[in-house]
Design an enzyme around this catalytic site. Structure first.
Site, PDB file in Angstrom:
ATOM      1  N   GLY A   1       0.793  -1.234   0.000  1.00 46.63           N
ATOM      2  CA  GLY A   1       0.000   0.000   0.000  1.00 46.63           C
ATOM      3  C   GLY A   1       0.817   1.270   0.000  1.00 46.63           C
ATOM      4  N   HIS A   2       2.153   1.159   0.118  1.00 46.70           N
ATOM      5  CA  HIS A   2       3.002   2.365   0.237  1.00 46.70           C
ATOM      6  C   HIS A   2       4.260   2.204  -0.600  1.00 46.70           C
ATOM      7  CE1 HIS A   2       5.270   5.636   2.277  1.00 46.70           C
ATOM      8  NE2 HIS A   2       4.075   6.086   2.576  1.00 46.70           N
ATOM      9  N   PHE A   3       4.301   2.364  -1.791  1.00 54.71           N
ATOM     10  CA  PHE A   3       3.226   2.675  -2.721  1.00 54.71           C
ATOM     11  C   PHE A   3       3.205   1.587  -3.787  1.00 54.71           C
ATOM     12  CE2 PHE A   3       4.890   6.736  -1.124  1.00 54.71           C
ATOM     13  CZ  PHE A   3       3.746   7.288  -0.578  1.00 54.71           C
TER      14      PHE A   3
END
Length: 147
Positions: A50-52
């Site tokens: 999720g990052h990234f």
């Protein structure tokens, strides 16, 4: 004389566990003075999806947390305690700067120095390096509270 602290000892000192244990080892420990936390940043870290997506970068707040965990190891060893005796709580962080992205495959070395210690409160200055570049810096404090 400096000392290396392996993962098994870190697990005895800190209450943190995966996925929130953010240092793998420590070295250059000098009681009451300094420590270097070591984080091997791997592609399977739970935050990278999720990052990234497509551009994995370690979140800055987790670099600060890893720095705090290195400071906590220094505190526990200096105070001759473990998480069974006391809990080390982050109190605050100032002068935080993020300077270089930390990505999978890098080793993050977190150099932490005690700037003051009194009544169970430690103040620190820390710098984190990856690929020879300063990635993060901060001043922070923590307090040990006995159970």
């Amino acid at each position: 004389m400096s000392e290396r602290i392996e993962n098994a000892e870190i697990l005895k000192l800190l209450p943190h566990r995966y996925p929130f244990l953010l240092i793998d080892a420590a070295e250059d420990y000098v009681p009451g003075t300094s420590i270097t936390g070591i984080k091997a940043v791997t592609a399977n870290e739970p935050f990278f999806p999720g990052h990234f997506p497509g551009n994995p970068v370690m979140p800055g707040v987790l670099m600060i947390e890893a720095m705090g965990q290195a400071g906590a190891v220094l505190m526990y060893k200096t105070l001759n305690a473990t998480h069974a005796d006391a809990t080390v709580f982050f109190m605050g962080a100032d002068k935080i700067k993020f300077r270089y992205p930390v990505r999978p495959g890098m080793i993050l070395r977190l150099n932490v120095v005690v700037t003051a210690a009194r009544h169970g409160v430690f103040k620190f200055r820390g710098e984190g390096f990856a690929d020879g570049n300063k990635a993060v810096q901060a001043e922070f404090s923590a307090k040990a509270i006995e159970h």
